[in-house]
Design a protein around this motif. Structure first.
Motif, PDB file in Angstrom:
ATOM      1  N   ARG A 103       5.771  15.298  33.077  1.00 47.74           N
ATOM      2  CA  ARG A 103       6.070  15.975  32.486  1.00 47.74           C
ATOM      3  C   ARG A 103       4.033  15.592  31.132  1.00 47.74           C
ATOM      4  NH1 ARG A 103       7.010  11.304  30.148  1.00 47.74           N
ATOM      5  NH2 ARG A 103       7.457  10.144  31.489  1.00 47.74           N
ATOM      6  N   TRP A 128      11.516  16.005  26.722  1.00 42.81           N
ATOM      7  CA  TRP A 128      10.342  14.710  26.704  1.00 42.81           C
ATOM      8  C   TRP A 128       9.385  15.644  26.842  1.00 42.81           C
ATOM      9  CZ3 TRP A 128      11.813   9.773  29.985  1.00 42.81           C
ATOM     10  CH2 TRP A 128      10.923   8.917  29.749  1.00 42.81           C
ATOM     11  N   ARG A 166      17.113   8.708  26.017  1.00 44.53           N
ATOM     12  CA  ARG A 166      15.938   8.764  26.120  1.00 44.53           C
ATOM     13  C   ARG A 166      15.384   9.662  24.704  1.00 44.53           C
ATOM     14  NH1 ARG A 166      10.779  11.049  24.449  1.00 44.53           N
ATOM     15  NH2 ARG A 166       9.002   8.917  24.355  1.00 44.53           N
ATOM     16  N   VAL A 167      16.089  10.989  25.488  1.00 43.60           N
ATOM     17  CA  VAL A 167      15.639  12.262  24.948  1.00 43.60           C
ATOM     18  C   VAL A 167      15.963  12.443  23.800  1.00 43.60           C
ATOM     19  CG1 VAL A 167      15.248  14.707  24.891  1.00 43.60           C
ATOM     20  CG2 VAL A 167      14.142  13.569  25.989  1.00 43.60           C
TER      21      VAL A 167
END
Length: 396
Positions: A103, A128, A166-167
């Motif tokens: 990431r 992300w 989370r995304v």
């Protein structure tokens, strides 16, 4: 517009965009064909495109990214650790830190590119990283994480579910490739969501449907797993061969090559000589192969879309697939026969029906080509995405 496409891309699938490129470019990544179709169409419509992907052939100890560019297209490859949990080249497994290294490198590449808007595919490391860039982002949801974990219960898929949660909770703009995805992940987000199917390349629709001299039943499977159910498909094909010995059976995809999982299954069941094992192939190789199929057998238990299905429809190949397999019924429509893919007798009966009933076969050919052209053409899909990009940029 300078559009950033971020997702899994195989260098082998985009060599047509680089007329003079070094043979030493890293090429291990297994990519998604739909991204190539989208990139090609966006370039055709006059946009500048930068693509971002991970690449296991790059050393994680090296540069954050490698840039290859020609004309209006740029490809940024960043290192990908090969192992999920075990160490790789001095780094711990990628799932132990939820792809933090990957990431970070993706974010660095994005910042160097100067793109106006990002289109992230899948709800994991690519989305992300796109969110962390603080640029306008559209995230396309290609799967249902809970469904995948249910069919493939392991720690790696659990980690993927955590990443997707989370995304999706932070997402502002989403699209989904089928109504099935909308239904399955609706509870995981608060953003607006649009249904935009996966695109098919224009060259598939130029295929002339002719009567095939050789009868080929083909399977194209992305991996050997319970979810893809390839063993059931091979078992049924073995039975079909007893009734129709003139038929050829061709297997494509990761795990479907010589000495790989499908080959090992056939060896164990003493039917190696019944199949031709082609394994993973570049996208062009898959397109060339599917045109020769008489029928596509797709025994997968769950699909969020199923690119292979749409590709078969575009070239006039009828399908036998699952009536309860996620988005499969929505994609296929009347282009084949839908069955319970956990019932070998139903699969066998559907294959025999298509082989023996010319009227049914012709109907599936015509219905599939019409549906693919009307709904899945790259031009129509790209135009829908461009409207989404403009709206997202205006609201940023």
């Amino acid at each position: 517009m300078h559009i950033g496409i971020i997702g899994p891309i195989s260098f082998a699938d985009i060599t047509h965009l680089f007329p003079d490129v070094s043979e030493h470019v890293a090429r291990e990544m297994q990519g998604s064909s739909l991204l190539i179709s989208l990139i090609d169409e966006l370039l055709n419509q006059g946009h500048r495109v930068s693509a971002f992907t991970t690449e296991p052939g790059l050393d994680p100890n090296g540069a954050a990214f490698v840039l290859t560019e020609y004309g209006d297209f740029s490809l940024y490859q960043v290192p990908l650790r090969r192992k999920g949990f075990r160490s790789d080249r001095g780094f711990r497994g990628r799932m132990l830190d939820l792809f933090a290294l990957e990431r970070h490198c993706l974010r660095t590449a994005i910042q160097a590119s100067g793109v106006d808007v990002l289109h992230a595919h899948w709800t994991y490391e690519f989305a992300w990283a796109a969110q962390d860039s603080n640029l306008p982002v559209l995230i396309t949801c290609h799967d249902a994480p809970w469904q995948i974990l249910r069919l493939m219960p392991d720690l790696y898929r659990l980690g993927r579910l955590i990443m997707a949660h989370r995304v999706l909770m932070k997402a502002k703009s989403l699209s989904a490739v089928s109504p099935y995805i909308v239904e399955k992940i609706n509870w995981m987000h608060r953003a607006s969501m649009t249904i935009i199917p996966n695109p098919l390349p224009a060259d598939l629709f130029k295929t002339v449907v002719v009567e095939k001299k050789e009868i080929i039943i083909g399977m194209i499977i992305n991996n050997w797993s319970r979810r893809k159910n390839a063993a059931m498909g091979m078992a049924v094909l073995s039975e079909l061969k007893k009734k129709r010995p003139e038929i050829s059976m061709h297997l494509y995809g990761p795990g479907m090559g010589k000495e790989e999982a499908a080959w090992q299954w056939a060896k164990q069941h003493q039917c190696l000589d019944l199949f031709q094992f082609f394994g993973a192939q570049p996208y062009q190789g898959i397109k060339d192969a599917i045109k020769k199929f008489t029928i596509l057998l797709h025994p997968s238990l769950e699909e969020s879309f199923g690119m292979t299905l749409a590709e078969a429809m575009a070239v006039g190949v009828p399908i036998v697939a699952g009536k309860n397999s996620g988005a499969v019924p929505w994609v296929v429509g009347e282009a084949g026969i839908l069955v319970d893919v956990q019932n070998g007798d139903e699969i066998l009966g559907a294959l025999i029906c298509l082989l023996s009933n010319k009227e049914k076969y012709s109907h599936c050919v015509d219905a599939g080509r019409e549906r693919a052209m009307n709904i899945f053409s790259a031009r129509a899909i790209a135009e829908q995405y461009i409207e989404q990009y403009k709206e997202i940029m205006a609201n940023q």
